[in-house]
Motif scaffolding. Structure first.
Motif, mmCIF file in Angstrom:
data_model
loop_
_atom_site.group_PDB
_atom_site.id
_atom_site.type_symbol
_atom_site.label_atom_id
_atom_site.label_comp_id
_atom_site.label_asym_id
_atom_site.label_seq_id
_atom_site.Cartn_x
_atom_site.Cartn_y
_atom_site.Cartn_z
ATOM 1 N N LEU A 13 20.176 7.963 41.099
ATOM 2 C CA LEU A 13 20.912 9.365 40.869
ATOM 3 C C LEU A 13 22.109 9.285 41.467
ATOM 4 C CD1 LEU A 13 17.586 10.924 41.540
ATOM 5 C CD2 LEU A 13 18.225 10.590 39.298
ATOM 6 N N LYS A 14 22.979 9.978 40.738
ATOM 7 C CA LYS A 14 24.383 10.160 41.464
ATOM 8 C C LYS A 14 24.575 11.842 41.314
ATOM 9 C CE LYS A 14 29.340 9.232 40.089
ATOM 10 N NZ LYS A 14 30.095 8.698 39.108
ATOM 11 N N ARG A 15 25.353 12.314 42.415
ATOM 12 C CA ARG A 15 25.481 13.557 42.896
ATOM 13 C C ARG A 15 26.546 14.099 42.039
ATOM 14 N NH1 ARG A 15 25.203 16.585 48.268
ATOM 15 N NH2 ARG A 15 24.400 14.386 48.874
ATOM 16 N N GLU A 16 26.578 15.163 41.218
ATOM 17 C CA GLU A 16 27.423 15.690 40.513
ATOM 18 C C GLU A 16 27.594 16.996 40.974
ATOM 19 O OE1 GLU A 16 29.183 14.468 37.926
ATOM 20 O OE2 GLU A 16 27.770 12.551 37.796
ATOM 21 N N HIS A 17 28.999 17.580 41.165
ATOM 22 C CA HIS A 17 29.409 18.809 41.540
ATOM 23 C C HIS A 17 29.807 19.615 40.555
ATOM 24 C CE1 HIS A 17 29.775 16.954 45.532
ATOM 25 N NE2 HIS A 17 30.601 15.945 45.026
ATOM 26 N N GLY A 18 29.224 20.993 40.439
ATOM 27 C CA GLY A 18 29.521 21.767 39.309
ATOM 28 C C GLY A 18 29.604 23.302 39.989
ATOM 29 N N GLN A 19 29.404 24.262 39.018
ATOM 30 C CA GLN A 19 29.525 25.616 39.394
ATOM 31 C C GLN A 19 28.292 26.149 38.599
ATOM 32 O OE1 GLN A 19 33.148 27.205 38.844
ATOM 33 N NE2 GLN A 19 34.095 26.706 40.822
ATOM 34 N N ASP A 20 27.839 27.319 39.329
ATOM 35 C CA ASP A 20 26.792 28.126 38.726
ATOM 36 C C ASP A 20 27.446 29.327 38.149
ATOM 37 O OD1 ASP A 20 27.211 30.050 40.587
ATOM 38 O OD2 ASP A 20 25.307 29.823 41.657
ATOM 39 N N HIS A 77 11.863 6.867 41.992
ATOM 40 C CA HIS A 77 10.840 6.090 41.792
ATOM 41 C C HIS A 77 9.290 6.857 41.436
ATOM 42 C CE1 HIS A 77 7.256 3.367 42.707
ATOM 43 N NE2 HIS A 77 7.802 2.793 41.432
ATOM 44 N N ASP A 78 9.011 7.132 40.362
ATOM 45 C CA ASP A 78 7.846 7.930 39.858
ATOM 46 C C ASP A 78 8.394 9.378 40.399
ATOM 47 O OD1 ASP A 78 6.527 6.027 38.766
ATOM 48 O OD2 ASP A 78 5.425 5.698 40.886
ATOM 49 N N ASN A 79 7.373 10.052 41.441
ATOM 50 C CA ASN A 79 7.798 11.224 41.715
ATOM 51 C C ASN A 79 8.465 11.441 43.217
ATOM 52 O OD1 ASN A 79 6.954 12.651 39.331
ATOM 53 N ND2 ASN A 79 4.899 12.678 40.226
ATOM 54 N N GLU A 80 8.776 10.324 43.603
ATOM 55 C CA GLU A 80 9.511 10.103 44.959
ATOM 56 C C GLU A 80 10.991 9.912 44.628
ATOM 57 O OE1 GLU A 80 5.668 8.283 47.177
ATOM 58 O OE2 GLU A 80 7.271 6.842 46.454
ATOM 59 N N ILE A 81 11.747 10.463 45.560
ATOM 60 C CA ILE A 81 13.108 10.318 45.842
ATOM 61 C C ILE A 81 13.509 9.507 47.327
ATOM 62 C CG2 ILE A 81 15.506 11.557 45.883
ATOM 63 C CD1 ILE A 81 13.941 11.891 43.058
ATOM 64 N N TYR A 82 14.428 8.765 47.086
ATOM 65 C CA TYR A 82 14.765 7.669 48.262
ATOM 66 C C TYR A 82 16.469 8.105 48.495
ATOM 67 C CZ TYR A 82 10.237 5.742 47.914
ATOM 68 O OH TYR A 82 8.876 5.658 47.987
ATOM 69 N N GLU A 83 16.669 8.101 49.686
ATOM 70 C CA GLU A 83 18.179 8.153 50.228
ATOM 71 C C GLU A 83 18.507 6.589 50.241
ATOM 72 O OE1 GLU A 83 20.821 9.788 53.751
ATOM 73 O OE2 GLU A 83 18.756 9.762 53.955
ATOM 74 N N TYR A 100 18.368 -0.770 50.784
ATOM 75 C CA TYR A 100 17.477 -0.272 51.923
ATOM 76 C C TYR A 100 17.456 1.288 51.729
ATOM 77 C CZ TYR A 100 17.374 -4.677 54.047
ATOM 78 O OH TYR A 100 16.920 -6.334 54.200
ATOM 79 N N CYS A 101 16.169 1.817 52.062
ATOM 80 C CA CYS A 101 16.052 3.345 51.766
ATOM 81 C C CYS A 101 14.999 4.043 52.560
ATOM 82 C CB CYS A 101 15.757 3.615 50.133
ATOM 83 S SG CYS A 101 16.532 2.811 48.919
ATOM 84 N N ARG A 102 15.225 5.347 52.603
ATOM 85 C CA ARG A 102 14.301 6.244 53.303
ATOM 86 C C ARG A 102 13.738 7.119 52.323
ATOM 87 N NH1 ARG A 102 14.609 11.610 55.321
ATOM 88 N NH2 ARG A 102 16.586 12.132 54.859
ATOM 89 N N ARG A 103 12.469 7.375 52.257
ATOM 90 C CA ARG A 103 12.100 8.552 51.376
ATOM 91 C C ARG A 103 12.421 10.013 51.969
ATOM 92 N NH1 ARG A 103 7.457 11.604 50.688
ATOM 93 N NH2 ARG A 103 6.976 12.041 48.615
#
Length: 109
Positions: A13-20, A77-83, A100-103
């Motif tokens: 996943l990549k962070r995208e910057h936008g506006q609401d 991965h599935d419903n988990e997000i890792y940094e 190497y990641c942390r949940r």
């Protein structure tokens, strides 16, 4: 590198910057690339070295090399997000990627 070990479908996943609608800055995580990877908990010496760095590394994902993966991204991965704490081009050969990641706890993401 054994292709049979890549049994987990993950999405970088990549962070995208936008506006609401009100012009406020909003960050969203969008899919960058989906691949097959090995997911392994840290064990033994590897775990204790990670704990010593206070990085809270919990798991490693190993996949074929992918250009553009950085520590600013996340893995789903599935419903988990890792940094991603560290993205390593193994032996600098552009064949294997080790992350190497942390949940990220639910609700913190």
């Amino acid at each position: 590198m054994n292709p049979g070990k890549y049994r987990n479908k993950i999405t970088f996943l990549k962070r995208e910057h936008g506006q609401d609608d009100y012009g406020e800055q909003v960050d969203e995580w969008t899919a960058f690339k989906t691949v097959w990877a090995a997911k392994d908990p840290l064990l033994g010496n590897e775990f204790f070295k990670a704990v010593a760095t206070e990085a809270k590394v919990e798991v490693k994902f190993n996949s074929r090399y992918i250009t553009g993966i950085t520590g600013d991204m996340r893995i789903q991965h599935d419903n988990e997000i890792y940094e991603i704490l560290s993205a390593i081009d193994v032996k600098s050969l552009h064949k294997e990627l080790l992350c190497y990641c942390r949940r990220i706890p639910d609700g913190e993401g």
